[in-house]
Motif scaffolding. Structure first.
Motif, short mmCIF file in Angstrom:
data_model
loop_
_atom_site.label_atom_id
_atom_site.label_comp_id
_atom_site.label_asym_id
_atom_site.label_seq_id
_atom_site.Cartn_x
_atom_site.Cartn_y
_atom_site.Cartn_z
N GLN A 52 11.74 5.54 0.67
CA GLN A 52 13.33 5.27 1.33
C GLN A 52 13.17 3.55 1.36
O GLN A 52 14.18 2.96 1.45
N GLN A 53 12.10 3.12 1.45
CA GLN A 53 12.08 1.58 1.68
C GLN A 53 11.59 0.55 0.48
O GLN A 53 11.66 -0.79 0.65
N ALA A 54 11.11 1.20 -0.32
CA ALA A 54 10.46 0.39 -1.41
C ALA A 54 11.46 -0.60 -2.19
O ALA A 54 11.17 -1.67 -2.31
N HIS A 55 12.84 -0.18 -2.20
CA HIS A 55 13.98 -0.85 -2.91
C HIS A 55 14.30 -2.17 -1.87
O HIS A 55 14.58 -3.45 -2.46
N GLN A 56 13.94 -2.11 -0.75
CA GLN A 56 14.25 -3.08 0.17
C GLN A 56 13.08 -4.13 0.11
O GLN A 56 13.30 -5.06 0.90
N GLN A 57 12.04 -3.89 -0.62
CA GLN A 57 10.82 -4.62 -0.43
C GLN A 57 10.70 -5.40 -1.78
O GLN A 57 9.74 -6.05 -2.11
N GLY A 58 11.81 -5.17 -2.71
CA GLY A 58 11.75 -5.90 -3.85
C GLY A 58 11.25 -5.16 -5.10
O GLY A 58 11.15 -5.65 -6.15
N ILE A 59 10.75 -4.05 -4.85
CA ILE A 59 10.24 -2.88 -5.77
C ILE A 59 11.51 -2.83 -6.58
O ILE A 59 12.43 -2.47 -6.22
N LYS A 60 11.47 -2.61 -8.06
CA LYS A 60 12.41 -2.44 -8.90
C LYS A 60 12.02 -1.13 -9.94
O LYS A 60 13.15 -0.53 -9.98
N VAL A 61 10.61 -0.92 -10.00
CA VAL A 61 10.43 0.61 -10.74
C VAL A 61 9.11 0.96 -10.04
O VAL A 61 8.16 0.47 -9.36
N ILE A 62 9.09 2.36 -9.83
CA ILE A 62 7.80 3.01 -9.18
C ILE A 62 7.13 3.96 -10.39
O ILE A 62 7.97 4.68 -10.96
N ILE A 63 6.05 3.60 -10.40
CA ILE A 63 5.18 4.53 -11.20
C ILE A 63 4.18 5.31 -10.26
O ILE A 63 3.70 4.84 -9.61
N ALA A 64 4.44 7.02 -10.32
CA ALA A 64 3.88 7.82 -9.57
C ALA A 64 2.84 8.70 -10.31
O ALA A 64 3.25 9.43 -11.27
N GLY A 65 1.58 8.39 -10.16
CA GLY A 65 0.51 9.56 -10.79
C GLY A 65 0.06 10.54 -9.71
O GLY A 65 -0.13 10.24 -8.71
N ALA A 66 -0.13 11.80 -10.64
CA ALA A 66 -0.25 12.75 -9.61
C ALA A 66 -0.88 14.10 -10.52
O ALA A 66 -0.64 14.30 -11.60
N GLY A 67 -1.96 14.58 -9.94
CA GLY A 67 -2.58 15.66 -10.67
C GLY A 67 -2.16 17.04 -9.99
O GLY A 67 -1.66 16.93 -8.96
N GLY A 68 -2.70 18.06 -10.29
CA GLY A 68 -2.47 19.52 -9.91
C GLY A 68 -1.12 19.72 -9.50
O GLY A 68 -0.36 19.84 -10.62
#
Length: 179
Positions: A52-68
């Motif tokens: 919810q807050q990443a965009h307010q921190q200047g992040i423009k893109v999120i890469i999310a790695g996950a297994g299982g």
């Protein structure tokens, strides 16, 4: 490098060897990555706050790695206005197919871009291309990178034509076993 524009998150530290390729791509393009371990199952509140807050921190893109079960990319996408790129991490039992299916089966309205199992490099490149849409200097770097790929293939073809396929294969196999 400047402030982080790409967040690279993963559900477990065991995902870091896979996600390292996305980190390396960002660093190669001089884009600062923000790297965190955030578990959708073990730290759900932290995941919600981050998403919810990443965009307010200047992040423009999120890469999310996950297994299982691989719920992290989809849950983050459901909570964030940012583009999310899912990286299915190979699992012990199902070799990442479970992760892939989990990430690509998002309901309408909650998109998650997904790369091949274990291919965090492409996730990093896609994040860079998303940023490059608004940054001409970064777009020029992407164009130069693509040109270098083409030149690399052309060089290999010239070598193949020069030495013949049998010698080329022998040299290729020797290099592969050495490295």
């Amino acid at each position: 490098m400047s402030h982080p524009e790409v967040a690279i998150i993963m559900g477990s530290d065991s995902d870091l060897p896979t996600m390292q390729a996305a980190i390396a791509v960002c660093e190669d393009f001089k884009v600062t990555p923000h790297v965190e371990i955030i578990s959708a199952h073990r730290t759900p509140q932290r995941m919600v706050e981050f998403a919810q807050q990443a965009h307010q921190q200047g992040i423009k893109v999120i890469i999310a790695g996950a297994g299982g079960a691989a719920h992290l990319p989809g849950m983050v996408a459901a909570l964030s206005p940012l583009p999310v790129i899912g990286v299915p991490v190979a699992s012990r039992h199902l070799k990442g197919l479970d992760s892939l299916y989990s990430i690509v089966q998002m309901p309408g309205g909650i998109p998650v871009a997904t790369v091949a199992i274990g291919n965090a490099k492409n996730a990093g490149l896609l994040a860079i291309q998303i940023l490059a849409a608004q940054r001409p200097e970064l777009q020029e770097q992407v164009i130069a990178y693509r040109r270098s790929l083409s030149e690399m293939v052309q060089d290999k073809q010239e070598q193949l034509a020069t030495v013949g396929y049998q010698q080329y294969l022998k040299d290729y196999q020797a290099a592969s076993s050495a490295g």
